[in-house]
Design an enzyme around this catalytic site. Sequence first.
Site, PDB file in Angstrom:
ATOM      1  N   GLY A  71      -1.317   9.365  -4.526  1.00 33.16           N
ATOM      2  CA  GLY A  71      -1.168   8.187  -5.285  1.00 33.16           C
ATOM      3  C   GLY A  71      -2.514   7.845  -5.623  1.00 33.16           C
ATOM      4  O   GLY A  71      -2.621   7.464  -6.939  1.00 33.16           O
ATOM      5  N   ALA A 118      -1.593  -1.099  -4.781  1.00 33.89           N
ATOM      6  CA  ALA A 118      -2.789  -0.228  -4.851  1.00 33.89           C
ATOM      7  C   ALA A 118      -2.344   1.103  -4.229  1.00 33.89           C
ATOM      8  O   ALA A 118      -1.935   1.027  -3.174  1.00 33.89           O
ATOM      9  CB  ALA A 118      -4.147  -0.724  -4.427  1.00 33.89           C
ATOM     10  N   ALA A 119      -2.814   2.334  -5.039  1.00 35.02           N
ATOM     11  CA  ALA A 119      -2.473   3.500  -4.376  1.00 35.02           C
ATOM     12  C   ALA A 119      -3.430   3.563  -3.344  1.00 35.02           C
ATOM     13  O   ALA A 119      -3.282   4.361  -2.449  1.00 35.02           O
ATOM     14  CB  ALA A 119      -2.766   4.561  -5.338  1.00 35.02           C
ATOM     15  N   ASN A 120      -4.857   2.852  -3.350  1.00 32.35           N
ATOM     16  CA  ASN A 120      -5.677   3.026  -2.477  1.00 32.35           C
ATOM     17  C   ASN A 120      -6.586   1.850  -2.242  1.00 32.35           C
ATOM     18  O   ASN A 120      -6.910   1.181  -3.378  1.00 32.35           O
ATOM     19  CB  ASN A 120      -6.816   4.197  -2.570  1.00 32.35           C
ATOM     20  CG  ASN A 120      -7.727   4.234  -1.760  1.00 32.35           C
ATOM     21  OD1 ASN A 120      -8.338   3.837  -1.099  1.00 32.35           O
ATOM     22  ND2 ASN A 120      -7.894   5.621  -1.515  1.00 32.35           N
ATOM     23  N   PHE A 121      -6.664   1.145  -1.134  1.00 35.25           N
ATOM     24  CA  PHE A 121      -7.099  -0.180  -1.142  1.00 35.25           C
ATOM     25  C   PHE A 121      -8.765  -0.179  -0.766  1.00 35.25           C
ATOM     26  O   PHE A 121      -9.488  -1.189  -0.460  1.00 35.25           O
ATOM     27  CB  PHE A 121      -6.645  -0.868  -0.008  1.00 35.25           C
ATOM     28  CG  PHE A 121      -5.328  -1.686  -0.497  1.00 35.25           C
ATOM     29  CD1 PHE A 121      -5.313  -2.811  -1.160  1.00 35.25           C
ATOM     30  CD2 PHE A 121      -4.120  -1.154  -0.285  1.00 35.25           C
ATOM     31  CE1 PHE A 121      -4.196  -3.191  -1.646  1.00 35.25           C
ATOM     32  CE2 PHE A 121      -2.830  -1.641  -0.741  1.00 35.25           C
ATOM     33  CZ  PHE A 121      -2.914  -2.798  -1.541  1.00 35.25           C
ATOM     34  N   LYS A 150       0.057  13.945   5.042  1.00 34.12           N
ATOM     35  CA  LYS A 150       0.436  13.330   3.797  1.00 34.12           C
ATOM     36  C   LYS A 150       1.490  13.723   3.036  1.00 34.12           C
ATOM     37  O   LYS A 150       1.290  15.151   3.026  1.00 34.12           O
ATOM     38  CB  LYS A 150      -1.027  13.498   3.127  1.00 34.12           C
ATOM     39  CG  LYS A 150      -1.214  12.882   1.675  1.00 34.12           C
ATOM     40  CD  LYS A 150      -1.082  11.293   1.712  1.00 34.12           C
ATOM     41  CE  LYS A 150      -1.471  10.689   0.584  1.00 34.12           C
ATOM     42  NZ  LYS A 150      -1.205   9.319   0.272  1.00 34.12           N
ATOM     43  N   HIS A 172      -6.399  15.671   1.790  1.00 37.26           N
ATOM     44  CA  HIS A 172      -5.984  14.664   2.805  1.00 37.26           C
ATOM     45  C   HIS A 172      -5.398  15.320   3.921  1.00 37.26           C
ATOM     46  O   HIS A 172      -5.184  16.546   3.992  1.00 37.26           O
ATOM     47  CB  HIS A 172      -4.720  13.892   2.131  1.00 37.26           C
ATOM     48  CG  HIS A 172      -5.155  12.737   1.313  1.00 37.26           C
ATOM     49  ND1 HIS A 172      -5.379  13.018  -0.057  1.00 37.26           N
ATOM     50  CD2 HIS A 172      -5.416  11.434   1.497  1.00 37.26           C
ATOM     51  CE1 HIS A 172      -5.688  11.979  -0.525  1.00 37.26           C
ATOM     52  NE2 HIS A 172      -5.759  11.062   0.242  1.00 37.26           N
ATOM     53  N   GLY A 208       0.770  -1.034  -0.063  1.00 41.62           N
ATOM     54  CA  GLY A 208       0.188  -0.037  -0.021  1.00 41.62           C
ATOM     55  C   GLY A 208       0.912   1.198  -0.047  1.00 41.62           C
ATOM     56  O   GLY A 208       0.244   2.308  -0.160  1.00 41.62           O
ATOM     57  N   THR A 209       2.201   1.208   0.173  1.00 40.07           N
ATOM     58  CA  THR A 209       2.938   2.324   0.043  1.00 40.07           C
ATOM     59  C   THR A 209       3.045   2.952  -1.336  1.00 40.07           C
ATOM     60  O   THR A 209       2.975   2.100  -2.329  1.00 40.07           O
ATOM     61  CB  THR A 209       4.582   2.033   0.298  1.00 40.07           C
ATOM     62  OG1 THR A 209       4.539   1.267   1.652  1.00 40.07           O
ATOM     63  CG2 THR A 209       5.473   3.227   0.610  1.00 40.07           C
ATOM     64  N   THR A 210       3.007   4.241  -1.394  1.00 41.37           N
ATOM     65  CA  THR A 210       3.146   4.930  -2.832  1.00 41.37           C
ATOM     66  C   THR A 210       4.567   5.616  -2.855  1.00 41.37           C
ATOM     67  O   THR A 210       4.872   5.893  -1.944  1.00 41.37           O
ATOM     68  CB  THR A 210       1.971   5.929  -2.899  1.00 41.37           C
ATOM     69  OG1 THR A 210       1.615   6.720  -1.879  1.00 41.37           O
ATOM     70  CG2 THR A 210       0.545   5.047  -2.903  1.00 41.37           C
TER      71      THR A 210
END
Length: 238
Positions: free
Chosen positions: A148, A103-106, A142, A138, A78-80
């Site tokens: 991402g 994924a940039a966002n789960f 962030k 955000h 999940g790290t971008t």
Amino acid sequence: MTKRLAIIGMGKMGHAIAELAPARGWDVVARLDEAETKGGITRDALKGAEVAVEFTAPGASPANIRATVGAGCPIVVGTTGWYDQLPAIGEWVRGQHGALLTAANFSLGVNIFEQIIESASRLLGRVPSFDAHIVETHHTAKKDAPSGTAATLWKTASRAWGRGGDIPITSIRTGSVPGTHEFVFDAPFEQIRLEHVARDRRVFAEGALVAAEWLVGRKGGGVFTMRDVLTSPGESKQ
């Protein structure tokens, strides 16, 4: 049957995943913080995990992926902020017959939202009077801007928009907002606004656990995204 999970990175996301995991049938067998990942991720450190979930920092993530896959463990990342290295790392993972899901966002909702945005961009891109704009908001901690998620949505929308040129992105960092992404389609006499709002950081943890369950036992390995999870929940991807 209980599944064995390793968590790499015990920050806010790591703790959220650990909190939700038992109710979803996971036994968290390894919790590796930043200091432990710097010491190397080994088969012993992963303690027999069937899959690992990684939320750390852009500078650490590529090495974590290589070490985890090299130890024979599939990994959900999940790290971008490291995606410039994804083509090379993806090729290496395939060569190892390993499995990587990024994924940039789960959030399951965000990933469905991406497909909604794709359809809307394709339809409205045919109407010259409409312009498109992205606004992402955000929390103040962030680091990357645009996020991402915004970058992924932008890429998907731009392909569907089909006009050439950039769809502008406005990034806002304020308070403790988990994440809000809004698409604005604007014409002189009307406007369409599509928005996804994350109300709790646990939505990302929940999606990461869904992805981890999907990734366990993928035959032949490969490099996957949440679109694979959502479009083929019962199939093994090659």
